[in-house]
Design a protein around this motif. Sequence first.
Motif, PDB file in Angstrom:
ATOM      1  N   ARG A  51      15.069  23.832 -12.459  1.00 28.19           N
ATOM      2  CA  ARG A  51      14.777  25.261 -12.330  1.00 28.19           C
ATOM      3  C   ARG A  51      13.833  25.709 -13.452  1.00 28.19           C
ATOM      4  O   ARG A  51      12.937  26.536 -13.244  1.00 28.19           O
ATOM      5  N   TYR A  52      14.052  25.178 -14.650  1.00 28.63           N
ATOM      6  CA  TYR A  52      13.226  25.568 -15.791  1.00 28.63           C
ATOM      7  C   TYR A  52      11.964  24.720 -15.916  1.00 28.63           C
ATOM      8  O   TYR A  52      10.980  25.154 -16.516  1.00 28.63           O
ATOM      9  N   PHE A  53      12.012  23.516 -15.352  1.00 31.60           N
ATOM     10  CA  PHE A  53      10.855  22.620 -15.423  1.00 31.60           C
ATOM     11  C   PHE A  53      10.607  22.037 -14.031  1.00 31.60           C
ATOM     12  O   PHE A  53      10.909  20.878 -13.756  1.00 31.60           O
ATOM     13  N   PRO A  54      10.067  22.880 -13.121  1.00 27.72           N
ATOM     14  CA  PRO A  54       9.865  22.442 -11.730  1.00 27.72           C
ATOM     15  C   PRO A  54       8.902  21.269 -11.606  1.00 27.72           C
ATOM     16  O   PRO A  54       8.891  20.580 -10.587  1.00 27.72           O
ATOM     17  N   GLY A  55       8.108  21.047 -12.652  1.00 29.08           N
ATOM     18  CA  GLY A  55       7.197  19.906 -12.629  1.00 29.08           C
ATOM     19  C   GLY A  55       7.892  18.606 -12.967  1.00 29.08           C
ATOM     20  O   GLY A  55       7.245  17.551 -13.018  1.00 29.08           O
ATOM     21  N   GLY A  56       9.214  18.677 -13.181  1.00 25.62           N
ATOM     22  CA  GLY A  56       9.981  17.464 -13.437  1.00 25.62           C
ATOM     23  C   GLY A  56       9.799  16.928 -14.837  1.00 25.62           C
ATOM     24  O   GLY A  56       9.465  17.647 -15.791  1.00 25.62           O
ATOM     25  N   LYS A  57       9.993  15.637 -14.954  1.00 23.79           N
ATOM     26  CA  LYS A  57       9.985  14.978 -16.259  1.00 23.79           C
ATOM     27  C   LYS A  57       8.654  15.132 -16.991  1.00 23.79           C
ATOM     28  O   LYS A  57       8.628  15.316 -18.219  1.00 23.79           O
ATOM     29  N   GLN A  58       7.548  15.082 -16.258  1.00 16.74           N
ATOM     30  CA  GLN A  58       6.247  15.200 -16.907  1.00 16.74           C
ATOM     31  C   GLN A  58       6.104  16.544 -17.610  1.00 16.74           C
ATOM     32  O   GLN A  58       5.669  16.627 -18.759  1.00 16.74           O
ATOM     33  N   GLN A  59       6.485  17.611 -16.909  1.00 13.74           N
ATOM     34  CA  GLN A  59       6.385  18.942 -17.494  1.00 13.74           C
ATOM     35  C   GLN A  59       7.318  19.074 -18.692  1.00 13.74           C
ATOM     36  O   GLN A  59       6.953  19.644 -19.725  1.00 13.74           O
ATOM     37  N   LEU A  60       8.524  18.534 -18.561  1.00 14.49           N
ATOM     38  CA  LEU A  60       9.496  18.599 -19.644  1.00 14.49           C
ATOM     39  C   LEU A  60       8.998  17.824 -20.861  1.00 14.49           C
ATOM     40  O   LEU A  60       9.107  18.285 -22.000  1.00 14.49           O
ATOM     41  N   TYR A  61       8.423  16.644 -20.616  1.00 17.01           N
ATOM     42  CA  TYR A  61       7.919  15.835 -21.715  1.00 17.01           C
ATOM     43  C   TYR A  61       6.780  16.548 -22.437  1.00 17.01           C
ATOM     44  O   TYR A  61       6.727  16.583 -23.679  1.00 17.01           O
TER      45      TYR A  61
END
Length: 246
Positions: free
Chosen positions: A56-66
């Motif tokens: 929900r906070y990082f809809p771009g998944g792991k890439q966005q979170l990283y």
Amino acid sequence: MSSSGTAPAYRRLSVHERRNQLLKHALGLFAHRPPEEVSLDDVAASAGVSRPLVYRYFPGGKQQLYEAALRSAADQLEQCFAEPPAGPLTTRLARALDRYLAFVDEHDAGFMALLQGGSVVETSRTSAMVDEVRRDAAEQILAHLAADQGGQGGGSPRLRMAVRTWISAVEAASLIWLDEGKQPPLPELRDWLVDHFVAVLTATAAGDPETAAVTRRALALEESDGAVADLVRRVLPVVSDSGHLL
């Protein structure tokens, strides 16, 4: 009914607080494991939340979170070299290095993955963030040198190259330090890097008038019992038998 043993009421985190919480846990995981070995499930478990909440906070998944975690780390690293322009330059530099090396120590595996590259989650954006940290560190050091000189910053091409070369040496030494089992002790590594900076600066000053002026001004602020004086005392015995070179 309530009693003194009642647990405190649950407080829902704001969007900003929740995002920062997830970033903190993600950065902690990325700090000690290569990015490709960290999953969204790992981040969710570490934060004590569900995987859909992370999405929900990082809809771009792991890439966005990283990338967001890396941005947070880059901001911390840039702050390492923020130092009031007062006192001997080597003292200021030593304080900045203490903060930088403490970050390296705390984020060992992540730091290695970040600088060595080759990660499956590495992109042009993450590479740009890393380069931004290098450039910001160099600009802050150049600003200190300019302030000591009474100038406005910038520096000659040779001076800028000297400072940026030293930043690269700090990165390389940090990686080697991690690879060597975190030896020598951090204070020794810090002092050696300060000596290295003095050596690079003075060697550059020998062939560049602007760097020479900056170096003279910086040396004038050093103390008789400070880092530069100690370096000179240690170097003299090494070169004492080389009078034929003069």
